[in-house]
Write a protein that holds these residues in place. Structure first.
Motif, PDB file in Angstrom:
ATOM      1  N   ILE A   1      33.171 -53.153 -16.853  1.00  9.73           N
ATOM      2  CA  ILE A   1      32.144 -52.121 -16.690  1.00  9.73           C
ATOM      3  C   ILE A   1      32.292 -51.074 -17.785  1.00  9.73           C
ATOM      4  CG2 ILE A   1      31.297 -50.267 -15.192  1.00  9.73           C
ATOM      5  CD1 ILE A   1      31.989 -52.002 -12.819  1.00  9.73           C
ATOM      6  N   ALA A   2      31.213 -50.829 -18.480  1.00  8.32           N
ATOM      7  CA  ALA A   2      31.172 -49.793 -19.516  1.00  8.32           C
ATOM      8  C   ALA A   2      30.437 -48.585 -18.946  1.00  8.32           C
ATOM      9  CB  ALA A   2      30.458 -50.312 -20.758  1.00  8.32           C
ATOM     10  N   ILE A   3      31.102 -47.438 -18.967  1.00 10.34           N
ATOM     11  CA  ILE A   3      30.491 -46.177 -18.545  1.00 10.34           C
ATOM     12  C   ILE A   3      30.367 -45.291 -19.781  1.00 10.34           C
ATOM     13  CG2 ILE A   3      30.801 -44.112 -17.117  1.00 10.34           C
ATOM     14  CD1 ILE A   3      32.253 -45.836 -15.087  1.00 10.34           C
ATOM     15  N   THR A   4      29.229 -44.632 -19.939  1.00 12.41           N
ATOM     16  CA  THR A   4      29.039 -43.794 -21.119  1.00 12.41           C
ATOM     17  C   THR A   4      28.761 -42.356 -20.707  1.00 12.41           C
ATOM     18  OG1 THR A   4      26.621 -43.849 -21.439  1.00 12.41           O
ATOM     19  CG2 THR A   4      27.874 -45.794 -22.145  1.00 12.41           C
ATOM     20  N   ALA A   5      29.178 -41.427 -21.584  1.00 10.21           N
ATOM     21  CA  ALA A   5      28.955 -40.005 -21.336  1.00 10.21           C
ATOM     22  C   ALA A   5      28.564 -39.313 -22.630  1.00 10.21           C
ATOM     23  CB  ALA A   5      30.217 -39.362 -20.752  1.00 10.21           C
ATOM     24  N   GLU A   6      27.799 -38.257 -22.493  1.00  9.80           N
ATOM     25  CA  GLU A   6      27.389 -37.411 -23.605  1.00  9.80           C
ATOM     26  C   GLU A   6      28.261 -36.157 -23.653  1.00  9.80           C
ATOM     27  OE1 GLU A   6      23.970 -37.904 -25.908  1.00  9.80           O
ATOM     28  OE2 GLU A   6      25.753 -39.162 -25.755  1.00  9.80           O
ATOM     29  N   PRO A   7      28.316 -35.465 -24.797  1.00  9.34           N
ATOM     30  CA  PRO A   7      29.303 -34.383 -24.986  1.00  9.34           C
ATOM     31  C   PRO A   7      28.916 -33.058 -24.322  1.00  9.34           C
ATOM     32  CG  PRO A   7      28.014 -34.672 -26.987  1.00  9.34           C
ATOM     33  CD  PRO A   7      27.604 -35.770 -26.058  1.00  9.34           C
TER      34      PRO A   7
END
Length: 416
Positions: free
Chosen positions: A5-11
């Motif tokens: 599972i790839a989880i992404t976040a913004e800064p």
């Protein structure tokens, strides 16, 4: 079955915490989780026990960009700020994030991508690679839904034309950017006037270290006095251009607290040193940089908040009424929504100390909010747990509960 599972976040400083409702279940269910995010979140990944891969840049930390965005907010108001931030700044940064993720996911394909709803580059990368994708609502979902057709999708279209295969004779509508199916950690009708085309409300969970009751500020609390907790969020105090405006709000709140008979803990981030020496601040009003908010809200009698999504849900889980001073983004809308539900009161961020003191007194003297909070907390606790294998299967066309059918069922229940 263990999934990659790839989880992404913004800064944005608080956004990895806002994704705990997908990260924690993924780990508990035995999946292999990688956080793809700017380098500022490497420590946050380690604290949660997930792998980390650098993707995107810390672009929101650019002082020039912060000053420009702050000036838009101060001069033209929140609606214009949202169009500027999410219709211009975010789409401009999407290409860098997409390139990084196309490289990473091209080498090792994840079984499921859970991208922040505002991570436009991650949405594109997953679409280009044909990966099962779901967006995680970080609180900005309602803003994105409102701005999508008129501002965000048109700004993204040149990027989509560049990356997606050019089919001879294809119309732009066939390549149009779309908001992916979405997960949200609260009942849909709490924050959405018009729900997104596909959304699942799922149970909210927090990382264990965030619920620990150790580390509460050392403040001289009087058992006979109500405790007020104040926090106007991490983003506003981190933005250099907004710091002066937010410091003024904190000063008005502290002055209001001094005018009523209460104890208080004021969490003010980088502004704490400036506020700690205000006249009257003493043993019963403690100014700190950070506080263990979820644990503290189980003790507090009232929460003065910027009305960020995560903070409001912390208040519901702690059964704490709110005085909401929405600053930017989704916050003014969140504040109004919670006031309508009887979970507290909302004031404009420009409110003065007298108006704030009157609102604090009214909330501390009004027991009616306890019943509304009890109902809301029960509603929040009844949301179904997140099953990521089912999510992946429904997005991949495998057997299971179809996404669209689930959405109709939940949205129908919400509107009864």
């Amino acid at each position: 079955m263990s999934l990659r599972i790839a989880i992404t976040a913004e800064p944005i400083p608080s956004h990895v915490s806002a994704l705990d409702y997908v990260t924690c279940p993924a780990l508990e269910q035995g999946h292999r989780v990688t956080l793809h995010a700017p380098v500022m979140f490497r420590r946050e990944a380690r604290r949660r026990g997930v792998r980390f891969s650098v993707a995107g840049t810390d672009w929101t930390c650019d002082p020039a960009l912060q000053r420009a965005a702050s000036e838009v907010w101060k001069r033209y108001g929140n609606a214009t700020f949202n169009r500027y931030a999410f219709g211009r700044l975010w789409p401009r940064q999407a290409g860098v994030k997409a390139r990084h993720l196309l490289t990473a996911w091209g080498r090792k394909r994840p079984d499921l991508v859970i991208a922040e709803c505002s991570d436009l580059g991650a949405h594109l990368a997953a679409r280009v690679l044909g990966l099962p994708l779901v967006a995680a609502d970080n609180g900005l979902g309602p803003v994105l839904v409102d701005l999508w057709d008129a501002h965000i999708a048109p700004a993204l279209l040149p990027l989509y034309r560049r990356y997606e295969p050019q089919v001879p004779g294809a119309e732009d509508a066939q390549r149009a950017p779309t908001l992916p199916p979405m997960l949200t950690p609260a009942p849909v009708h709490w924050f959405y006037g018009t729900p997104p085309p596909a959304v699942r409300a799922v149970r909210r969970t927090l990382a264990g270290f965030r619920t620990a009751r150790s580390g509460l500020p050392d403040v001289s609390l009087r058992p006979s006095r109500p405790l007020v907790y104040v926090s106007l969020g991490t983003l506003t105090t981190a933005m250099s251009g907004l710091r002066t405006a937010v410091e003024d709000v904190y000063r008005e709140v502290v002055a209001a607290l001094l005018a009523i008979d209460c104890d208080a803990i004021v969490s003010a981030g980088d502004l704490a040193p400036h506020l700690a020496h205000l006249p009257g601040v003493g043993p019963h009003i403690k100014v700190v940089a950070h506080a263990p908010q979820p644990a503290l809200l189980h003790r507090a009698d009232l929460f003065v908040t910027h009305a960020g999504r995560a903070s409001l849900l912390d208040a519901v889980q702690g059964a704490t009424p709110v005085l909401a001073l929405g600053v930017l983004g989704d916050q003014p809308g969140n504040a109004a929504a919670f006031a309508r539900r009887g979970l507290g009161r909302a004031l404009d961020v420009t409110a003065g100390r007298g108006e704030i003191a009157d609102a604090l007194t009214a909330l501390l003297d009004a027991p009616c909010h306890a019943a509304a909070l009890c109902v809301a907390r029960a509603e929040l606790s009844r949301l179904p747990p997140l099953n990521l294998t089912d999510i992946r299967d429904s997005l991949s066309g495998r057997p299971g509960v179809p996404w669209a059918g689930w959405v109709e069922e939940v949205c129908g229940a919400d509107n009864e």
